[in-house]
Design a protein around this motif. Structure first.
Motif, PDB file in Angstrom:
ATOM      1  N   LEU A  39     -10.142   8.537  -4.134  1.00  0.00           N
ATOM      2  CA  LEU A  39      -8.799   8.213  -3.221  1.00  0.00           C
ATOM      3  C   LEU A  39      -9.190   8.285  -1.802  1.00  0.00           C
ATOM      4  O   LEU A  39      -9.529   9.109  -1.288  1.00  0.00           O
ATOM      5  CB  LEU A  39      -7.787   9.305  -3.793  1.00  0.00           C
ATOM      6  CG  LEU A  39      -6.294   8.972  -3.113  1.00  0.00           C
ATOM      7  CD1 LEU A  39      -5.708   7.697  -3.761  1.00  0.00           C
ATOM      8  CD2 LEU A  39      -5.617  10.141  -3.468  1.00  0.00           C
ATOM      9  N   PRO A  40      -8.739   7.131  -0.933  1.00  0.00           N
ATOM     10  CA  PRO A  40      -8.853   7.519   0.340  1.00  0.00           C
ATOM     11  C   PRO A  40      -8.007   8.433   1.041  1.00  0.00           C
ATOM     12  O   PRO A  40      -6.926   8.753   0.493  1.00  0.00           O
ATOM     13  CB  PRO A  40      -8.174   6.139   0.923  1.00  0.00           C
ATOM     14  CG  PRO A  40      -8.579   5.045  -0.267  1.00  0.00           C
ATOM     15  CD  PRO A  40      -8.217   5.943  -1.492  1.00  0.00           C
ATOM     16  N   PHE A  41      -8.544   9.338   1.762  1.00  0.00           N
ATOM     17  CA  PHE A  41      -8.023  10.555   2.421  1.00  0.00           C
ATOM     18  C   PHE A  41      -8.377  10.763   3.630  1.00  0.00           C
ATOM     19  O   PHE A  41      -9.412  10.931   4.024  1.00  0.00           O
ATOM     20  CB  PHE A  41      -8.419  11.713   1.381  1.00  0.00           C
ATOM     21  CG  PHE A  41      -7.620  12.870   1.956  1.00  0.00           C
ATOM     22  CD1 PHE A  41      -6.826  13.798   0.682  1.00  0.00           C
ATOM     23  CD2 PHE A  41      -7.586  13.812   3.049  1.00  0.00           C
ATOM     24  CE1 PHE A  41      -5.936  14.621   0.973  1.00  0.00           C
ATOM     25  CE2 PHE A  41      -6.892  14.796   3.282  1.00  0.00           C
ATOM     26  CZ  PHE A  41      -5.955  15.390   2.223  1.00  0.00           C
ATOM     27  N   ASP A  47      -2.124   5.179  -3.135  1.00  0.00           N
ATOM     28  CA  ASP A  47      -3.003   4.501  -2.818  1.00  0.00           C
ATOM     29  C   ASP A  47      -3.861   5.234  -1.731  1.00  0.00           C
ATOM     30  O   ASP A  47      -5.141   4.899  -1.715  1.00  0.00           O
ATOM     31  CB  ASP A  47      -2.672   3.046  -2.434  1.00  0.00           C
ATOM     32  CG  ASP A  47      -2.174   2.295  -3.401  1.00  0.00           C
ATOM     33  OD1 ASP A  47      -2.511   2.215  -4.534  1.00  0.00           O
ATOM     34  OD2 ASP A  47      -1.202   1.799  -2.963  1.00  0.00           O
ATOM     35  N   CYS A  48      -3.193   6.203  -0.934  1.00  0.00           N
ATOM     36  CA  CYS A  48      -4.078   6.754   0.035  1.00  0.00           C
ATOM     37  C   CYS A  48      -3.105   7.671   0.528  1.00  0.00           C
ATOM     38  O   CYS A  48      -2.090   8.084   0.620  1.00  0.00           O
ATOM     39  CB  CYS A  48      -4.120   5.475   1.558  1.00  0.00           C
ATOM     40  SG  CYS A  48      -4.928   6.432   2.720  1.00  0.00           S
ATOM     41  N   THR A  94     -12.409  10.810   3.928  1.00  0.00           N
ATOM     42  CA  THR A  94     -12.640   9.339   4.066  1.00  0.00           C
ATOM     43  C   THR A  94     -12.658   9.066   5.282  1.00  0.00           C
ATOM     44  O   THR A  94     -13.655   8.460   5.928  1.00  0.00           O
ATOM     45  CB  THR A  94     -11.491   8.387   3.374  1.00  0.00           C
ATOM     46  OG1 THR A  94     -11.448   8.874   2.192  1.00  0.00           O
ATOM     47  CG2 THR A  94     -11.842   6.938   3.630  1.00  0.00           C
ATOM     48  N   ILE A 143      -5.923   2.523   6.967  1.00  0.00           N
ATOM     49  CA  ILE A 143      -5.366   2.966   5.696  1.00  0.00           C
ATOM     50  C   ILE A 143      -5.594   1.463   5.048  1.00  0.00           C
ATOM     51  O   ILE A 143      -6.060   1.797   4.020  1.00  0.00           O
ATOM     52  CB  ILE A 143      -3.971   3.298   6.160  1.00  0.00           C
ATOM     53  CG1 ILE A 143      -3.765   4.795   6.560  1.00  0.00           C
ATOM     54  CG2 ILE A 143      -3.133   3.122   4.610  1.00  0.00           C
ATOM     55  CD1 ILE A 143      -2.521   5.117   6.951  1.00  0.00           C
ATOM     56  N   VAL A 147       0.762  -1.158  -0.021  1.00  0.00           N
ATOM     57  CA  VAL A 147       0.013  -0.030   0.074  1.00  0.00           C
ATOM     58  C   VAL A 147       1.012   1.292   0.035  1.00  0.00           C
ATOM     59  O   VAL A 147       1.666   1.461   0.898  1.00  0.00           O
ATOM     60  CB  VAL A 147      -0.850  -0.001   1.190  1.00  0.00           C
ATOM     61  CG1 VAL A 147      -1.651   1.391   1.299  1.00  0.00           C
ATOM     62  CG2 VAL A 147      -1.862  -1.168   1.138  1.00  0.00           C
ATOM     63  N   TYR A 168      -9.248   1.065   4.053  1.00  0.00           N
ATOM     64  CA  TYR A 168      -9.776   1.754   2.992  1.00  0.00           C
ATOM     65  C   TYR A 168      -9.216   1.508   1.564  1.00  0.00           C
ATOM     66  O   TYR A 168      -9.873   1.591   0.492  1.00  0.00           O
ATOM     67  CB  TYR A 168      -9.590   3.036   3.191  1.00  0.00           C
ATOM     68  CG  TYR A 168     -10.544   3.594   4.651  1.00  0.00           C
ATOM     69  CD1 TYR A 168     -11.923   3.395   4.615  1.00  0.00           C
ATOM     70  CD2 TYR A 168      -9.763   4.397   5.616  1.00  0.00           C
ATOM     71  CE1 TYR A 168     -12.498   3.812   5.678  1.00  0.00           C
ATOM     72  CE2 TYR A 168     -10.357   4.956   6.498  1.00  0.00           C
ATOM     73  CZ  TYR A 168     -12.169   4.589   6.721  1.00  0.00           C
ATOM     74  OH  TYR A 168     -12.598   4.931   7.871  1.00  0.00           O
ATOM     75  N   VAL A 169      -7.986   1.109   1.456  1.00  0.00           N
ATOM     76  CA  VAL A 169      -7.324   0.843   0.550  1.00  0.00           C
ATOM     77  C   VAL A 169      -7.997  -0.589  -0.487  1.00  0.00           C
ATOM     78  O   VAL A 169      -8.213  -0.513  -1.587  1.00  0.00           O
ATOM     79  CB  VAL A 169      -5.783   0.844   0.461  1.00  0.00           C
ATOM     80  CG1 VAL A 169      -5.049   0.331  -0.653  1.00  0.00           C
ATOM     81  CG2 VAL A 169      -5.113   2.290   0.771  1.00  0.00           C
ATOM     82  N   ARG A 211     -11.272   0.307  -1.660  1.00  0.00           N
ATOM     83  CA  ARG A 211     -11.214   0.731  -3.046  1.00  0.00           C
ATOM     84  C   ARG A 211     -10.749  -0.031  -4.127  1.00  0.00           C
ATOM     85  O   ARG A 211     -11.323  -0.100  -5.443  1.00  0.00           O
ATOM     86  CB  ARG A 211     -10.119   1.938  -3.030  1.00  0.00           C
ATOM     87  CG  ARG A 211     -10.165   2.745  -4.134  1.00  0.00           C
ATOM     88  CD  ARG A 211      -9.232   3.953  -4.284  1.00  0.00           C
ATOM     89  NE  ARG A 211      -8.940   4.850  -5.352  1.00  0.00           N
ATOM     90  CZ  ARG A 211      -7.773   5.265  -5.721  1.00  0.00           C
ATOM     91  NH1 ARG A 211      -6.678   4.710  -5.200  1.00  0.00           N
ATOM     92  NH2 ARG A 211      -7.810   5.957  -6.682  1.00  0.00           N
ATOM     93  N   LEU A 253       1.415   5.068   0.655  1.00  0.00           N
ATOM     94  CA  LEU A 253       0.794   5.935   1.364  1.00  0.00           C
ATOM     95  C   LEU A 253       1.608   7.417   1.079  1.00  0.00           C
ATOM     96  O   LEU A 253       2.766   7.277   1.524  1.00  0.00           O
ATOM     97  CB  LEU A 253       0.763   5.716   2.865  1.00  0.00           C
ATOM     98  CG  LEU A 253       0.365   6.631   3.875  1.00  0.00           C
ATOM     99  CD1 LEU A 253      -1.342   6.813   3.752  1.00  0.00           C
ATOM    100  CD2 LEU A 253       0.891   6.280   5.141  1.00  0.00           C
TER     101      LEU A 253
END
Length: 468
Positions: free
Chosen positions: A81-83, A54-55, A104, A123, A7, A126-127, A130, A9
């Protein structure tokens, strides 16, 4: 955490020490996290353009551009996009503004507790969500591209039928119902089904939910003037534990097939009525002729009377064979499991050739219309007696690996050049033969979905093999 797909980040914070501390804690918590850092929103935007992120994890209070302002910029280009906002100076106003901007998640930093485990879980969750959603979108798009070229309905439901996960545009063409309406309430398609068929369709749905594949035919009331016959096939998809996770299916319009079956049934009924009438009208004068010829033969030794009587007898046999040939156009009746030896024994008994011999070397259970199959084997036995003589020996048994059955005789056999023609209507090697007997056999066997052939035989005689 288990090591899976990495992931990537992006962590944005203008505080160098906090940025380094949180990054270190997150790396220690999960080896899946690959972390890029930025000390400002401007640097964060540059990294978003340059890297596959990714986040985003971001502080709120930063000079020039705040975390919420950065979030709004990100949402313009990356709405899914996860935020995550991670700040130690959060207020209700900031939280409300961030939610309105599409954050998010909003996490207030605790100065006492190490929140790395919580952040890492959020994190990764959520990724993965998505990624799963994007994969579903890609799959749906591929399915839609494929489904767009067919007039059949492809669909995917949840195991409880309360969620429609996929359906193509063919649904509206068959049910007259927009897919959007079905998504709002996935069971509303039942409202379009003929009232007498709804319970049967519901039972099929329940059975499939319990893990049993289903095929069900029913009627759809597309409009006041249009009624369609529909076939739906449904199969449960299960996970490693055997639990049903989805129900996938195919629905198609079979109205033309149903109409054809109805027309075929009517045609067969008319043919049967016609042949019965013709048989009755022909048999009466033939019986009169045969009776008078028999009386004449008892009073005279004229060979011509015997010749005429034989001709009348043969005409009666031809009527029987023509009726049998007409009847073979009928669809098969119900199929049941019947031992092959029982079929052979009954067929042999019907032919009534007391000087012949029957040996059964093996048997197997056949799913068949026993009356029609008995008729077919009876014709084979009769063919053997007619060509091999009244003292012919017949042998019946099972093919290797139980792939079918056979019946053979010790008569003169079938010449190689005749083997491809023996099942043709009208083909016969006897002057008084009709050529219908084996033609009837082939059509009865074919109606069962099987194959019949004249096999090479090491000894003399004919061997018929039925491959099931």
């Amino acid at each position: 955490m288990r090591s899976e797909r990495p992931v990537d980040l992006l962590y944005v914070n203008d505080d160098d020490q906090l940025r380094e501390l949180v990054s270190t804690q997150l790396r220690n918590e999960s080896d899946r996290l690959r972390i890029e850092t930025a000390d400002s929103a401007v640097e964060g935007e540059r990294l978003l353009e340059a890297e596959a992120i990714d986040c985003v994890l971001c502080d709120h209070h930063m000079p020039d551009v705040t975390g919420v302002e950065f979030l709004k910029r990100v949402r313009e280009e990356r709405p899914d996009l996860p935020f995550l906002l991670f700040t130690n100076t959060g207020t209700e106003a900031v939280a409300s503004e961030s939610i309105e901007a599409g954050v998010t998640d909003y996490v207030v930093q605790d100065t006492v507790e190490n929140q790395a485990p919580l952040l890492a879980r959020k994190i990764v969750t959520y990724v993965e969500h998505r990624r799963a959603q994007r994969e579903r979108d890609r799959t749906n798009e591929r399915l839609r591209e494929i489904a767009a070229v067919t007039d059949q309905v492809w669909w995917v439901f949840s195991p409880t039928w309360d969620e429609l996960r996929f359906i193509n545009d063919g649904h509206e063409a068959i049910f007259g119902q927009p897919p959007a309406e079905l998504r709002d309430d996935p069971t509303t398609f039942l409202d379009r089904i003929h009232g007498d068929d709804v319970d049967r369709v519901r039972q099929a749905m329940e059975s499939c939910s319990k893990g049993t594949p289903q095929v069900v035919e029913y009627r759809v009331e597309k409009s006041d003037a249009v009624r369609l016959w529909i076939e739906s096939r449904c199969k449960p998809i299960t996970n490693e534990d055997g639990e049903t996770t989805s129900l996938v299916g195919l629905t198609r319009d079979i109205t033309d097939r149903k109409l054809y079956q109805r027309e075929l049934t009517e045609t067969v009924d008319q043919l049967e009525e016609f042949t019965t009438t013709v048989s009755h009208d022909l048999r009466n004068p033939l019986n009169v002729a045969a009776g008078n010829l028999s009386l004449a033969a008892s009073e005279s030794d004229d060979d011509r009377i015997d010749t005429a009587l034989n001709a009348v007898t043969r005409m009666s046999e031809l009527i029987d064979e023509l009726l049998a040939l007409a009847k073979e156009g009928k669809t098969l009746g119900d199929r049941h499991d019947v031992p092959y030896e029982e079929i052979v024994a009954k067929s042999y008994e019907n032919v009534r050739a007391p000087e012949s011999t029957l040996r059964v070397t093996g048997s197997v259970t056949l799913s068949c219309d026993s009356a029609r199959l008995t008729e077919a084997v009876e014709n084979i036995v009769r063919n053997a007696v007619e060509h091999g003589g009244s003292d012919v020996t017949l042998t019946a048994g099972v093919l290797p690996d139980e792939s079918g059955v056979f019946i053979e005789d010790d008569g003169p056999g079938v010449p190689p050049e005749e083997r491809e023609r023996v099942f043709e209507k009208g083909h016969t090697t006897r002057e008084d033969g009709s050529g219908f007997g084996l033609a009837i056999v082939e059509r009865i066997v074919d109606a069962h979905g099987w194959e019949i052939r004249v096999a090479d035989h090491a000894a003399s005689g004919a061997r018929f093999e039925i491959v099931t």
